[in-house]
Design a protein around this motif. Sequence first.
Motif, PDB file in Angstrom:
ATOM      1  N   SER A 136       0.699  33.066 -23.731  1.00  0.00           N
ATOM      2  CA  SER A 136       0.354  33.356 -22.255  1.00  0.00           C
ATOM      3  C   SER A 136      -0.826  33.695 -22.225  1.00  0.00           C
ATOM      4  CB  SER A 136       1.018  34.321 -21.953  1.00  0.00           C
ATOM      5  OG  SER A 136       0.765  35.507 -22.936  1.00  0.00           O
ATOM      6  N   ASN A 150      -3.524  27.263 -17.342  1.00  0.00           N
ATOM      7  CA  ASN A 150      -4.448  27.943 -16.532  1.00  0.00           C
ATOM      8  C   ASN A 150      -5.455  28.183 -16.249  1.00  0.00           C
ATOM      9  OD1 ASN A 150      -1.744  27.609 -15.489  1.00  0.00           O
ATOM     10  ND2 ASN A 150      -1.021  30.131 -15.187  1.00  0.00           N
ATOM     11  N   SER A 201      -2.045  33.561 -10.513  1.00  0.00           N
ATOM     12  CA  SER A 201      -1.312  32.607 -11.696  1.00  0.00           C
ATOM     13  C   SER A 201      -2.108  33.436 -13.235  1.00  0.00           C
ATOM     14  CB  SER A 201      -1.427  31.259 -12.678  1.00  0.00           C
ATOM     15  OG  SER A 201      -1.322  30.821 -10.662  1.00  0.00           O
ATOM     16  N   GLN A 209       6.476  34.624  -6.738  1.00  0.00           N
ATOM     17  CA  GLN A 209       7.003  35.427  -7.207  1.00  0.00           C
ATOM     18  C   GLN A 209       7.728  35.600  -8.807  1.00  0.00           C
ATOM     19  OE1 GLN A 209       9.579  36.841  -4.234  1.00  0.00           O
ATOM     20  NE2 GLN A 209       8.589  38.646  -3.816  1.00  0.00           N
ATOM     21  N   PHE A 210       7.312  36.315  -9.742  1.00  0.00           N
ATOM     22  CA  PHE A 210       7.261  36.372 -10.794  1.00  0.00           C
ATOM     23  C   PHE A 210       8.948  36.854 -11.491  1.00  0.00           C
ATOM     24  CE2 PHE A 210       7.863  37.204 -15.874  1.00  0.00           C
ATOM     25  CZ  PHE A 210       7.585  35.941 -15.890  1.00  0.00           C
ATOM     26  N   LEU A 211       9.844  36.002 -10.518  1.00  0.00           N
ATOM     27  CA  LEU A 211      11.289  36.038 -10.134  1.00  0.00           C
ATOM     28  C   LEU A 211      12.279  34.518 -10.667  1.00  0.00           C
ATOM     29  CD1 LEU A 211      11.837  38.786  -7.122  1.00  0.00           C
ATOM     30  CD2 LEU A 211      11.293  39.451  -9.593  1.00  0.00           C
ATOM     31  N   ASP A 263      -0.321  31.630  -4.555  1.00  0.00           N
ATOM     32  CA  ASP A 263       0.417  31.201  -5.609  1.00  0.00           C
ATOM     33  C   ASP A 263       0.559  31.580  -7.363  1.00  0.00           C
ATOM     34  OD1 ASP A 263       1.986  29.249  -4.277  1.00  0.00           O
ATOM     35  OD2 ASP A 263       1.019  27.973  -4.193  1.00  0.00           O
ATOM     36  N   LEU A 264       1.281  31.257  -8.025  1.00  0.00           N
ATOM     37  CA  LEU A 264       1.911  31.884  -9.768  1.00  0.00           C
ATOM     38  C   LEU A 264       2.078  29.874 -10.191  1.00  0.00           C
ATOM     39  CD1 LEU A 264       3.612  34.761  -9.119  1.00  0.00           C
ATOM     40  CD2 LEU A 264       1.641  34.646 -10.679  1.00  0.00           C
ATOM     41  N   LEU A 278       4.177  28.714 -12.939  1.00  0.00           N
ATOM     42  CA  LEU A 278       4.669  29.398 -13.964  1.00  0.00           C
ATOM     43  C   LEU A 278       5.784  27.911 -14.531  1.00  0.00           C
ATOM     44  CD1 LEU A 278       6.947  31.889 -11.767  1.00  0.00           C
ATOM     45  CD2 LEU A 278       4.817  31.393 -12.995  1.00  0.00           C
ATOM     46  N   ASP A 279       5.258  26.545 -14.235  1.00  0.00           N
ATOM     47  CA  ASP A 279       6.178  25.310 -15.013  1.00  0.00           C
ATOM     48  C   ASP A 279       4.446  24.140 -14.970  1.00  0.00           C
ATOM     49  OD1 ASP A 279       7.390  23.882 -16.630  1.00  0.00           O
ATOM     50  OD2 ASP A 279       8.966  24.043 -15.605  1.00  0.00           O
ATOM     51  N   VAL A 292       7.772  28.954 -17.899  1.00  0.00           N
ATOM     52  CA  VAL A 292       9.074  29.791 -17.852  1.00  0.00           C
ATOM     53  C   VAL A 292      10.415  29.347 -18.177  1.00  0.00           C
ATOM     54  CG1 VAL A 292       8.706  32.331 -16.807  1.00  0.00           C
ATOM     55  CG2 VAL A 292       7.516  31.460 -16.650  1.00  0.00           C
ATOM     56  N   PHE A 351      12.124  27.368 -13.250  1.00  0.00           N
ATOM     57  CA  PHE A 351      10.536  26.862 -14.354  1.00  0.00           C
ATOM     58  C   PHE A 351      10.895  26.539 -15.565  1.00  0.00           C
ATOM     59  CE2 PHE A 351      10.460  30.429 -11.484  1.00  0.00           C
ATOM     60  CZ  PHE A 351      10.002  29.735  -9.976  1.00  0.00           C
TER      61      PHE A 351
END
Length: 389
Positions: free
Chosen positions: A190, A217, A230, A265-267, A284-285, A287-288, A315, A321
């Motif tokens: 992270s 990131n 992100s 979303q982080f889901l 945007d996030l 995630l991959d 993730v 992801f």
Amino acid sequence: IVRMTDLDLSGKRVLIRQDLNVPIENGRITSEKRITASLPTLKLALEKGAAVMVTSHLGRPTEGVWSEAESLAPVALRLSQLLGVQVPLVRDWVDGVDVAPGSIVLLENCRMNAGEGKDDETLAKKYAALCDVFVMDAFGTAHRAQASTHGVIRFAPIAAGGPLLMAELDALAKALLAPAQPLLAIVAGSKVSTKLELLSSLVGKVDQLIVGGGIANTFIAAAGYPVGKSLYEPDLLDTAKKIVADAKARGADIPLPTDVVVAKQFLPDAEATVKAVADVAEDDLILDIGPDTAQHYAGLIAKAGTVVWNGPVGVFEFEAFSHGTQALAQAIAASPAFSIAGGGDTLAAVDKYDIADQVSYISTGGGAFLEFLEGKTLPAVAALEARGA
Ligand code: 3PG
């Protein structure tokens, strides 16, 4: 370093430091990797006719107090099952242990002993007095200068490196000190801040450095691309730029993703969208890594002579992801390169994609693995070296 495998242990009192610091939830061991990794050493010591005393820490208990939550009782039970012999747990052991040649006992959590954490000399001498031979086999704790990992090595009649510790050091030396070229490292996680020393050290050694997760990131942002919402570290953009410049100056490459997988979303069930890295929106996030990037990285892994892997690139716990991490795991499995993997999340990915048999070496170390990669001297190893070969 004197190797345990070279010693005659028949009839000798042998104190073996293992890292049996396994995750335990509600009294159940949730990963027994460190226990199984210790078995060959324990079996060998028993076969050689030693009276075996095993010491380990579990968690970080308060010194001087016994606590059930940090008791090694579940580990003693599992060791008994796996070895097929009774492994009694000895609660009070610092002043003497009753054990016969050909038998084995587990000593209660050494971090419950006053003085363990600060490498107290009196305690280390007491440990040393319990044995004829002390064997340091706890690679996972070799980065701690404590009484059972460091002090005791100075005072034991004979101090040796155990088979697991030596195998870890041999594999790491093969990967970093004399690597088959090109040397490729994957460092993901992270935060750049927690792996800054690792990145700075590796950049001086590798031919390619693949970054992933929040670390990537920060590098993407440093290269001038938008990262939306992100996870990244705005304070470390200059640091990331310097790492890239240092790499370039050495002719090494830090390839950045050209496409990424984003969500709003982080889901686990968030909608996953593949985007070019330049098209990441404000909300945007990332995630991959995207499929083109994964393919490019897999190609680099296929051509590598050595691969060092620490950290999943996305993730991977969320199916949508997970494809980037899966693609890299499979590329490592298929690559003829000498490969080494370490760290908790990395080992979870190795398990998930079932590639354990295709990775050349899987480290039992978390912090110790990272410190070795950072080029640091591990105090337990330095103490063994100081005792001579
Ligand atoms: C680990 O799990 O990394 C080792 O067992 C060391 O544990 P520690 O960080 O509590 O010293």
